[in-house]
Design a protein around this motif. Structure first.
Motif, mmCIF file in Angstrom:
data_model
loop_
_atom_site.group_PDB
_atom_site.id
_atom_site.type_symbol
_atom_site.label_atom_id
_atom_site.label_comp_id
_atom_site.label_asym_id
_atom_site.label_seq_id
_atom_site.Cartn_x
_atom_site.Cartn_y
_atom_site.Cartn_z
ATOM 1 N N GLN A 47 0.821 -1.314 -0.054
ATOM 2 C CA GLN A 47 0.127 0.061 0.010
ATOM 3 C C GLN A 47 0.881 1.363 -0.036
ATOM 4 O O GLN A 47 0.706 2.194 0.662
ATOM 5 C CB GLN A 47 -0.921 -0.131 1.301
ATOM 6 C CG GLN A 47 -2.128 -1.091 0.940
ATOM 7 C CD GLN A 47 -2.828 -1.088 -0.188
ATOM 8 O OE1 GLN A 47 -3.467 -0.081 -0.329
ATOM 9 N NE2 GLN A 47 -2.872 -2.026 -0.769
ATOM 10 N N TYR A 48 1.864 1.355 -0.867
ATOM 11 C CA TYR A 48 2.795 2.384 -1.163
ATOM 12 C C TYR A 48 2.808 3.012 -2.367
ATOM 13 O O TYR A 48 2.551 2.160 -3.439
ATOM 14 C CB TYR A 48 4.268 1.985 -0.551
ATOM 15 C CG TYR A 48 4.489 2.040 0.711
ATOM 16 C CD1 TYR A 48 5.176 3.348 1.370
ATOM 17 C CD2 TYR A 48 3.952 1.388 1.663
ATOM 18 C CE1 TYR A 48 5.772 3.415 2.622
ATOM 19 C CE2 TYR A 48 4.131 1.551 2.985
ATOM 20 C CZ TYR A 48 4.927 2.488 3.551
ATOM 21 O OH TYR A 48 5.265 2.627 4.663
ATOM 22 N N GLN A 103 12.560 -2.972 5.170
ATOM 23 C CA GLN A 103 12.952 -4.512 5.435
ATOM 24 C C GLN A 103 12.028 -5.248 3.872
ATOM 25 O O GLN A 103 12.609 -6.151 3.684
ATOM 26 C CB GLN A 103 12.295 -5.008 6.482
ATOM 27 C CG GLN A 103 13.125 -4.526 7.662
ATOM 28 C CD GLN A 103 12.591 -4.855 9.057
ATOM 29 O OE1 GLN A 103 11.632 -5.528 9.027
ATOM 30 N NE2 GLN A 103 13.067 -4.481 10.113
ATOM 31 N N ARG A 104 11.101 -4.785 3.492
ATOM 32 C CA ARG A 104 10.272 -5.478 2.581
ATOM 33 C C ARG A 104 10.422 -4.556 1.067
ATOM 34 O O ARG A 104 10.368 -5.131 0.104
ATOM 35 C CB ARG A 104 8.909 -5.581 2.699
ATOM 36 C CG ARG A 104 8.741 -6.378 3.836
ATOM 37 C CD ARG A 104 7.112 -6.570 4.106
ATOM 38 N NE ARG A 104 6.299 -6.843 2.873
ATOM 39 C CZ ARG A 104 4.887 -6.358 2.758
ATOM 40 N NH1 ARG A 104 4.425 -5.898 3.872
ATOM 41 N NH2 ARG A 104 4.303 -6.710 1.811
ATOM 42 N N TYR A 110 10.753 -4.254 -6.629
ATOM 43 C CA TYR A 110 10.873 -4.748 -7.895
ATOM 44 C C TYR A 110 9.973 -5.582 -8.396
ATOM 45 O O TYR A 110 9.677 -5.705 -9.790
ATOM 46 C CB TYR A 110 12.274 -6.002 -7.687
ATOM 47 C CG TYR A 110 12.855 -6.667 -8.914
ATOM 48 C CD1 TYR A 110 13.354 -5.847 -9.862
ATOM 49 C CD2 TYR A 110 12.675 -8.052 -9.028
ATOM 50 C CE1 TYR A 110 13.631 -6.477 -10.997
ATOM 51 C CE2 TYR A 110 13.080 -8.566 -10.055
ATOM 52 C CZ TYR A 110 13.733 -7.898 -11.139
ATOM 53 O OH TYR A 110 14.129 -8.489 -12.305
ATOM 54 N N LYS A 111 9.164 -6.284 -7.641
ATOM 55 C CA LYS A 111 7.879 -7.113 -8.213
ATOM 56 C C LYS A 111 6.888 -5.808 -8.874
ATOM 57 O O LYS A 111 6.371 -6.170 -10.014
ATOM 58 C CB LYS A 111 7.201 -7.794 -6.950
ATOM 59 C CG LYS A 111 7.858 -9.074 -6.544
ATOM 60 C CD LYS A 111 7.197 -9.519 -5.455
ATOM 61 C CE LYS A 111 8.166 -10.560 -4.673
ATOM 62 N NZ LYS A 111 7.293 -11.046 -3.342
ATOM 63 N N ALA A 112 6.955 -4.722 -8.211
ATOM 64 C CA ALA A 112 5.842 -3.682 -8.761
ATOM 65 C C ALA A 112 6.353 -3.196 -9.938
ATOM 66 O O ALA A 112 5.606 -3.044 -10.948
ATOM 67 C CB ALA A 112 5.751 -2.734 -7.709
ATOM 68 N N LEU A 113 7.859 -2.966 -10.112
ATOM 69 C CA LEU A 113 8.381 -2.613 -11.557
ATOM 70 C C LEU A 113 8.165 -3.500 -12.608
ATOM 71 O O LEU A 113 7.899 -3.235 -13.752
ATOM 72 C CB LEU A 113 9.940 -2.228 -11.260
ATOM 73 C CG LEU A 113 10.494 -1.143 -10.518
ATOM 74 C CD1 LEU A 113 11.820 -1.327 -10.302
ATOM 75 C CD2 LEU A 113 10.019 0.394 -11.345
ATOM 76 N N MET A 114 8.034 -4.781 -12.210
ATOM 77 C CA MET A 114 8.173 -5.826 -13.051
ATOM 78 C C MET A 114 6.835 -5.953 -13.659
ATOM 79 O O MET A 114 6.524 -5.971 -14.869
ATOM 80 C CB MET A 114 8.539 -7.240 -12.664
ATOM 81 C CG MET A 114 10.025 -7.637 -12.699
ATOM 82 S SD MET A 114 10.857 -7.366 -14.108
ATOM 83 C CE MET A 114 10.282 -8.896 -14.827
#
Length: 136
Positions: A47-48, A103-104, A110-114
């Motif tokens: 949620q960022y 920490q996360r 990276y997942k969001a960029l992908m």
């Protein structure tokens, strides 16, 4: 549409870190494709929202929209020997929760960029192949 983000008056902590090359390279590929010079990356699992521009990447919590919690600044891609090497940068905390967020954040960012990259490819117009006559 214009968005406004606010940086707290003082930094809580500034430290040097390295960003994996895959993340840095993908983020800058998306920036190069942007017509506005910035990219909004929703990190739904946390949620960022990440907002990328050439100077820095800022991270904003959905619960406090517009207020920058942390930033990645002063990237030094020229200090690496190969494109696969990590990129040094300054990590700036503006909120006491930023250490916990970090920490996360790298993995989820990276997942969001992908995901964003895959969607842009899927939304791209189809390629048109032109044939040129060859003169002998």
């Amino acid at each position: 549409m214009q968005e406004s983000f606010y940086r707290p008056d003082s930094e809580l902590l500034r430290t040097t870190r390295t960003l994996p090359a895959a993340i840095y390279n993908l983020a800058h590929t998306l920036l190069a494709q942007s017509q506005t010079g910035c990219v909004f990356v929703p990190i739904r699992t946390m949620q960022y929202m990440a907002v990328l521009d050439k100077a820095e990447f800022i991270f904003v919590d959905r619960e406090r929209p517009g207020l920058i919690e942390l930033a990645w600044q002063s990237f030094h891609p020229g200090s690496r020997i190969a494109l696969e090497d990590p990129v040094p940068f300054d990590l700036v905390y503006y909120d006491k929760r930023a250490a916990h967020t970090m920490q996360r954040l790298v993995a989820e960012f990276y997942k969001a960029l992908m995901l964003l990259s895959e969607r842009r490819i899927a939304d791209a117009p189809p390629a048109k192949i032109l044939s040129f006559s060859r003169k002998c």
